[in-house]
Design an enzyme around this catalytic site. Sequence first.
Site, short mmCIF file in Angstrom:
data_model
loop_
_atom_site.label_atom_id
_atom_site.label_comp_id
_atom_site.label_asym_id
_atom_site.label_seq_id
_atom_site.Cartn_x
_atom_site.Cartn_y
_atom_site.Cartn_z
N SER A 1 4.58 -30.67 7.81
CA SER A 1 4.23 -30.89 8.86
C SER A 1 3.28 -29.76 9.58
O SER A 1 3.54 -28.68 9.40
CB SER A 1 5.23 -31.41 10.24
OG SER A 1 4.70 -31.53 11.42
N PRO B 1 0.63 -33.09 7.82
CA PRO B 1 -0.01 -33.82 8.72
C PRO B 1 0.15 -33.55 10.02
O PRO B 1 1.08 -32.65 10.51
CB PRO B 1 0.73 -35.25 8.58
CG PRO B 1 1.79 -35.13 7.23
CD PRO B 1 1.98 -33.81 7.19
N TYR C 1 13.16 -31.01 14.47
CA TYR C 1 11.81 -31.55 13.40
C TYR C 1 11.17 -30.30 13.20
O TYR C 1 10.98 -29.98 11.93
CB TYR C 1 11.49 -32.69 14.00
CG TYR C 1 9.91 -33.08 13.41
CD1 TYR C 1 10.31 -33.84 12.24
CD2 TYR C 1 8.75 -32.54 13.35
CE1 TYR C 1 9.38 -34.55 11.41
CE2 TYR C 1 7.81 -33.00 12.80
CZ TYR C 1 8.08 -34.04 11.71
OH TYR C 1 7.12 -34.39 10.71
N ASN D 1 8.51 -38.26 0.63
CA ASN D 1 7.85 -38.49 2.26
C ASN D 1 8.95 -38.72 2.83
O ASN D 1 8.85 -38.71 4.20
CB ASN D 1 6.97 -39.64 1.94
CG ASN D 1 6.47 -40.23 3.23
OD1 ASN D 1 5.76 -39.59 4.09
ND2 ASN D 1 7.10 -41.36 3.33
N ASP E 1 13.05 -46.64 -0.78
CA ASP E 1 13.38 -46.58 0.52
C ASP E 1 14.82 -46.99 1.19
O ASP E 1 15.47 -47.76 0.13
CB ASP E 1 12.51 -47.22 1.40
CG ASP E 1 12.06 -46.62 2.86
OD1 ASP E 1 13.00 -46.26 3.56
OD2 ASP E 1 10.82 -46.67 3.16
N GLY F 1 4.49 -47.11 6.76
CA GLY F 1 3.93 -45.71 7.20
C GLY F 1 3.11 -44.88 6.42
O GLY F 1 2.51 -45.27 5.28
N ASP G 1 19.37 -44.10 -0.71
CA ASP G 1 19.35 -43.07 0.38
C ASP G 1 18.95 -41.68 -0.36
O ASP G 1 19.90 -41.32 -1.00
CB ASP G 1 20.55 -43.23 0.88
CG ASP G 1 20.87 -42.18 2.25
OD1 ASP G 1 20.10 -41.39 2.32
OD2 ASP G 1 22.09 -42.49 2.84
N VAL G 2 17.77 -40.87 0.47
CA VAL G 2 17.59 -39.65 -0.36
C VAL G 2 18.92 -38.63 -0.02
O VAL G 2 18.85 -37.57 -0.75
CB VAL G 2 16.54 -39.21 0.03
CG1 VAL G 2 15.06 -40.09 -0.59
CG2 VAL G 2 16.27 -38.91 1.75
N LYS H 1 10.84 -28.90 9.16
CA LYS H 1 9.73 -28.75 8.27
C LYS H 1 9.11 -27.64 7.71
O LYS H 1 8.51 -27.28 7.07
CB LYS H 1 8.55 -29.70 9.29
CG LYS H 1 8.67 -31.14 9.29
CD LYS H 1 8.65 -31.80 7.81
CE LYS H 1 9.00 -33.28 7.96
NZ LYS H 1 8.89 -33.88 6.62
#
Length: 256
Positions: free
Chosen positions: A147, A190, A160, A92, A41, A21, A65-66, A164
């Site tokens: 976002s 984005p 969400y 990201n 990732d 992505g 894993d973040v 953001k």
Amino acid sequence: MAAQGGRLEGRSAIVTGGAMGIGRAIADGLANEGAAVAIVDVSGAESAAEALVEQGHRAVGITADVTNEDDTRRMVAETIEAFGALDVLVNNAGIYASLNPGPFEDIDVDTWRKVFDVNVLGMFLCCKAAVRALRERGGGRIINLASGTPFKGVPYLLHYTSSKGAVVALTRALAKELGGDGILVNAIAPGFTLSDGVKANPVQVEKLQEISRNARTLQRDQYPEDLVGAAVFFASAEASFITGQSLLVDGGAYFN
């Protein structure tokens, strides 16, 4: 082929959520400008890095894993072991593609917490893990993926959108805190992006693709590659006097 004399030659970067992505597109873009890239990732990191190496770039894949503090520390340590230093952190990793729009009262507590754990806590932990290495370099760049949703107040994705909004606030506050260290902190916001994950969610495509496209000044679909230029810019010398900013990259859906 690896970039010769690219804008990021001699620099190293971490891209979380970089196996596919938007993250994958940004990792490719940084590498094409000469950066050595650590793709981080929960799965697929090694194969994504191998693809870059096959193209002549310097890259490593790190499974992490973040939301796990030990993982984020290891992520930075393995990047420095591979490349000698860290110059750029691209935060990201996040949860979006698996979410379906709906009334906020239908969001259960566990889902709310999971979204905030990955989208906000994970970003905090990655910044915390990376800051010492960036200071040791005399400065660096942190690029957060936010976002357009909190700027527009998008409904039916309250978890969400709220997460953001926290990313935007984190970006501004951290820029103030780290400015004296020469660490610049900016965000890219984005619009609705047709990443592989989003395209695999028919509910999102049905409910959001057409309405998002029609709301734009540039009325076409947005793809991960549309975010690459902003990421390279924030990582490059051209952005050396810019910090605390959120750049909306959404085809003109919202004017900031």
